[in-house]
Write an enzyme that holds these catalytic residues in place. Structure first.
Site, PDB file in Angstrom:
ATOM      1  N   ASP A  43      14.360  13.795 -86.248  1.00 54.50           N
ATOM      2  CA  ASP A  43      15.667  14.423 -86.005  1.00 54.50           C
ATOM      3  C   ASP A  43      16.450  14.476 -84.916  1.00 54.50           C
ATOM      4  O   ASP A  43      15.837  14.849 -83.821  1.00 54.50           O
ATOM      5  CB  ASP A  43      15.300  16.003 -86.654  1.00 54.50           C
ATOM      6  CG  ASP A  43      16.548  16.935 -86.502  1.00 54.50           C
ATOM      7  OD1 ASP A  43      17.324  16.865 -87.465  1.00 54.50           O
ATOM      8  OD2 ASP A  43      17.029  17.542 -85.260  1.00 54.50           O
ATOM      9  N   TYR A  48      22.480  15.405 -78.255  1.00 60.93           N
ATOM     10  CA  TYR A  48      20.919  15.377 -77.427  1.00 60.93           C
ATOM     11  C   TYR A  48      20.889  14.190 -76.597  1.00 60.93           C
ATOM     12  O   TYR A  48      20.167  14.179 -75.709  1.00 60.93           O
ATOM     13  CB  TYR A  48      19.846  15.333 -78.616  1.00 60.93           C
ATOM     14  CG  TYR A  48      19.537  16.206 -79.463  1.00 60.93           C
ATOM     15  CD1 TYR A  48      20.382  17.258 -79.454  1.00 60.93           C
ATOM     16  CD2 TYR A  48      18.716  16.136 -80.743  1.00 60.93           C
ATOM     17  CE1 TYR A  48      20.318  18.341 -80.379  1.00 60.93           C
ATOM     18  CE2 TYR A  48      18.671  17.024 -81.681  1.00 60.93           C
ATOM     19  CZ  TYR A  48      19.360  18.135 -81.421  1.00 60.93           C
ATOM     20  OH  TYR A  48      19.163  19.130 -82.457  1.00 60.93           O
ATOM     21  N   LYS A  73      23.472  13.974 -86.343  1.00 63.63           N
ATOM     22  CA  LYS A  73      24.508  15.175 -86.588  1.00 63.63           C
ATOM     23  C   LYS A  73      25.906  14.958 -85.877  1.00 63.63           C
ATOM     24  O   LYS A  73      25.929  14.162 -84.540  1.00 63.63           O
ATOM     25  CB  LYS A  73      23.933  16.443 -86.167  1.00 63.63           C
ATOM     26  CG  LYS A  73      22.469  16.841 -86.494  1.00 63.63           C
ATOM     27  CD  LYS A  73      21.851  18.143 -85.906  1.00 63.63           C
ATOM     28  CE  LYS A  73      20.170  18.033 -86.317  1.00 63.63           C
ATOM     29  NZ  LYS A  73      19.608  17.607 -85.178  1.00 63.63           N
ATOM     30  N   HIS A 107      26.529  19.846 -87.375  1.00 62.71           N
ATOM     31  CA  HIS A 107      25.586  20.378 -86.322  1.00 62.71           C
ATOM     32  C   HIS A 107      25.780  21.923 -86.169  1.00 62.71           C
ATOM     33  O   HIS A 107      24.957  22.728 -86.541  1.00 62.71           O
ATOM     34  CB  HIS A 107      25.937  19.870 -84.916  1.00 62.71           C
ATOM     35  CG  HIS A 107      24.616  19.766 -84.030  1.00 62.71           C
ATOM     36  ND1 HIS A 107      24.048  18.928 -83.105  1.00 62.71           N
ATOM     37  CD2 HIS A 107      23.635  20.707 -83.947  1.00 62.71           C
ATOM     38  CE1 HIS A 107      23.264  19.330 -82.630  1.00 62.71           C
ATOM     39  NE2 HIS A 107      22.711  20.326 -83.083  1.00 62.71           N
TER      40      HIS A 107
HETATM   41  N1  LIG Z   1      20.699  21.770 -86.071  1.00 61.81           N
HETATM   42  C1  LIG Z   1      20.468  22.657 -84.764  1.00 61.81           C
HETATM   43  O1  LIG Z   1      21.590  23.283 -84.324  1.00 61.81           O
HETATM   44  C2  LIG Z   1      19.189  22.557 -83.837  1.00 61.81           C
HETATM   45  C3  LIG Z   1      18.936  23.606 -82.898  1.00 61.81           C
HETATM   46  C4  LIG Z   1      17.732  23.553 -82.159  1.00 61.81           C
HETATM   47  C5  LIG Z   1      16.635  22.710 -82.695  1.00 61.81           C
HETATM   48  N2  LIG Z   1      17.007  21.675 -83.531  1.00 61.81           N
HETATM   49  C6  LIG Z   1      16.162  20.642 -83.805  1.00 61.81           C
HETATM   50  O2  LIG Z   1      14.813  21.223 -83.856  1.00 61.81           O
HETATM   51  C7  LIG Z   1      13.775  20.423 -83.330  1.00 61.81           C
HETATM   52  C8  LIG Z   1      12.635  21.547 -82.863  1.00 61.81           C
HETATM   53  O3  LIG Z   1      13.308  22.898 -82.249  1.00 61.81           O
HETATM   54  P1  LIG Z   1      13.132  23.135 -80.628  1.00 61.81           P
HETATM   55  O4  LIG Z   1      12.616  21.776 -80.118  1.00 61.81           O
HETATM   56  O5  LIG Z   1      14.197  24.002 -80.286  1.00 61.81           O
HETATM   57  O6  LIG Z   1      11.720  24.110 -80.655  1.00 61.81           O
HETATM   58  P2  LIG Z   1      10.212  24.087 -81.423  1.00 61.81           P
HETATM   59  O7  LIG Z   1       9.912  22.876 -82.200  1.00 61.81           O
HETATM   60  O8  LIG Z   1      10.047  25.536 -81.940  1.00 61.81           O
HETATM   61  O9  LIG Z   1       9.452  24.245 -80.077  1.00 61.81           O
HETATM   62  C9  LIG Z   1       9.351  23.304 -79.244  1.00 61.81           C
HETATM   63  C10 LIG Z   1       8.328  23.734 -77.894  1.00 61.81           C
HETATM   64  O10 LIG Z   1       6.937  24.003 -78.511  1.00 61.81           O
HETATM   65  C11 LIG Z   1       5.911  23.281 -77.709  1.00 61.81           C
HETATM   66  N3  LIG Z   1       5.105  22.815 -78.859  1.00 61.81           N
HETATM   67  C12 LIG Z   1       5.227  22.212 -79.766  1.00 61.81           C
HETATM   68  N4  LIG Z   1       4.136  21.770 -80.595  1.00 61.81           N
HETATM   69  C13 LIG Z   1       3.125  22.691 -79.974  1.00 61.81           C
HETATM   70  C14 LIG Z   1       1.887  23.045 -80.634  1.00 61.81           C
HETATM   71  N5  LIG Z   1       1.217  22.548 -81.288  1.00 61.81           N
HETATM   72  N6  LIG Z   1       1.334  23.888 -79.474  1.00 61.81           N
HETATM   73  C15 LIG Z   1       1.808  24.625 -78.437  1.00 61.81           C
HETATM   74  N7  LIG Z   1       3.181  24.261 -78.115  1.00 61.81           N
HETATM   75  C16 LIG Z   1       3.852  23.442 -78.812  1.00 61.81           C
HETATM   76  C17 LIG Z   1       6.579  22.481 -77.211  1.00 61.81           C
HETATM   77  O11 LIG Z   1       6.153  21.975 -75.895  1.00 61.81           O
HETATM   78  P3  LIG Z   1       5.666  20.386 -75.466  1.00 61.81           P
HETATM   79  O12 LIG Z   1       6.785  19.341 -75.725  1.00 61.81           O
HETATM   80  O13 LIG Z   1       5.254  20.464 -73.993  1.00 61.81           O
HETATM   81  O14 LIG Z   1       4.486  20.110 -76.538  1.00 61.81           O
HETATM   82  C18 LIG Z   1       8.188  22.712 -76.905  1.00 61.81           C
HETATM   83  O15 LIG Z   1       8.294  23.574 -75.552  1.00 61.81           O
HETATM   84  C19 LIG Z   1      14.582  20.221 -81.921  1.00 61.81           C
HETATM   85  O16 LIG Z   1      13.951  19.017 -81.491  1.00 61.81           O
HETATM   86  C20 LIG Z   1      15.882  19.515 -82.743  1.00 61.81           C
HETATM   87  O17 LIG Z   1      15.652  18.196 -83.386  1.00 61.81           O
HETATM   88  C21 LIG Z   1      18.277  21.696 -84.149  1.00 61.81           C
END
Ligand SMILES: NC(=O)c1ccc[n+]([C@@H]2O[C@H](COP(=O)([O-])OP(=O)(O)OC[C@H]3O[C@@H](n4cnc5c(N)ncnc54)[C@H](OP(=O)(O)O)[C@@H]3O)[C@@H](O)[C@H]2O)c1
Length: 274
Positions: A43, A48, A73, A107
């Site tokens: 994704d 990004y 997106k 997005h």
């Molecule tokens: N459409 C939209 O508007 C929108 C908005 C926000 C996000 N997104 C998408 O959603 C994806 C995920 O959301 P996000 O990156 O914001 O947050 P997330 O996936 O909830 O959290 C990522 C965080 O959690 C940590 N983490 C991941 N796996 C872990 C595990 N097994 N144990 C402990 N910590 C862990 C990561 O650290 P490390 O990297 O150090 O492991 C990072 O700090 C984004 O990358 C993006 O592609 C879309």
């Protein structure tokens, strides 16, 4: 493991979210390690700034393009420009080095613009260069406006979804309309203390899994796909190792009850200055 979208296209239940994986870190290495660990969905977004990293990782892996599901997106600035969505789509293809996208999403529902953007996405879909189209961050009222005009219903609504933000009404609405929900920030971006919550830690102990795995499995068990982000190779493996167990209805009810309506990311109804 896949969910079937409302147009018949299969989408992996779990993908790697790559927001904030900067191209100047070992982003290509992360994409390669994810593919090695079994991920077949990524994704990304033009916003990004790392679509090229995803495309390069896919090419270097040697895995056939059609085995991999790529989501990207169209962001807000492009939505506000005349023909902006079409131009953004071309840029994304070029950045990724691909000739089609599996899922192209709006997005954010930019007020006064997202309806027009959706019409552009329908044209792109009809051209055959996006296998599915959809939205992010849509509340029920956004979807109701779109339903008035769409010929091709959104296949996916991607929004913030985790045990502290379950958004039950939107989830039920989407599921009734056969719009697959994808959870972003499934781990609350690591900022909400989800992994220390006693309900989650007790379930982790019960299943001999980690809190992160319990949260991801909960998504799968309620029919929600998820795109956790990590740059850590061990956590890449951990996050996809969730297909050998299932939560009970009582476990699911206990997790659902953790909802506090807490957001990490902005409310989609307030895009002021964004
Ligand atoms: N459409 C939209 O508007 C929108 C908005 C926000 C996000 N997104 C998408 O959603 C994806 C995920 O959301 P996000 O990156 O914001 O947050 P997330 O996936 O909830 O959290 C990522 C965080 O959690 C940590 N983490 C991941 N796996 C872990 C595990 N097994 N144990 C402990 N910590 C862990 C990561 O650290 P490390 O990297 O150090 O492991 C990072 O700090 C984004 O990358 C993006 O592609 C879309």
């Amino acid at each position: 493991m896949h969910f079937k979208l409302n147009n018949g296209v299969k989408m992996p239940m779990l993908g790697l979210g790559v927001s904030q994986i900067a191209p100047d870190t070992d982003g290509i290495g992360v994409v390669l390690a994810a593919l090695e660990a079994g991920y077949r969905a990524f994704d990304t977004a033009e916003f990004y700034g790392n679509e090229d990293m995803v495309g390069e990782g896919i090419r270097q892996s040697g895995i056939a393009r059609e085995e991999i599901f790529v989501t990207t997106k169209v962001h807000n600035e492009a939505q506000r420009a005349e023909n902006g969505a079409f131009e953004a789509f071309e840029r994304s293809l070029k950045n990724l080095g691909l000739d089609y996208i599996d899922l192209y999403l709006i997005h954010w529902p930019v007020p006064g613009r997202y309806i027009q953007t959706y019409k552009a996405l329908e044209k792109i879909y009809k051209s055959g260069r996006a296998r599915a189209i959809g939205v992010c961050n849509c509340k029920i009222h956004h979807l109701q406006e779109l339903e008035k005009i769409w010929e091709i219903p959104a296949a996916v609504n991607q929004y913030e979804h985790h045990p502290f933000l379950t958004q039950k009404e939107i989830l039920e609405y989407c599921q009734k309309k056969e719009i697959l929900v994808t959870a972003y920030c499934p781990q609350g971006r690591g900022r909400l203390g989800l992994h220390e919550n006693p309900v989650i830690t007790a379930l982790a102990a019960k299943y001999n899994k980690t809190p992160a795995q319990i949260i991801l499995r909960w998504n799968m068990d309620i029919g929600v796909s998820a795109i956790p982000k990590t740059v850590n190779h061990a956590r890449l493996k951990e996050n996809i190792d969730i297909f050998d167990f299932q939560l009970t209805d009582d476990d699911i009810t206990a997790i659902n009850a953790l909802n506090t309506g807490t957001r990490v990311i902005r409310d989609p109804d307030d895009l002021t200055g964004y």
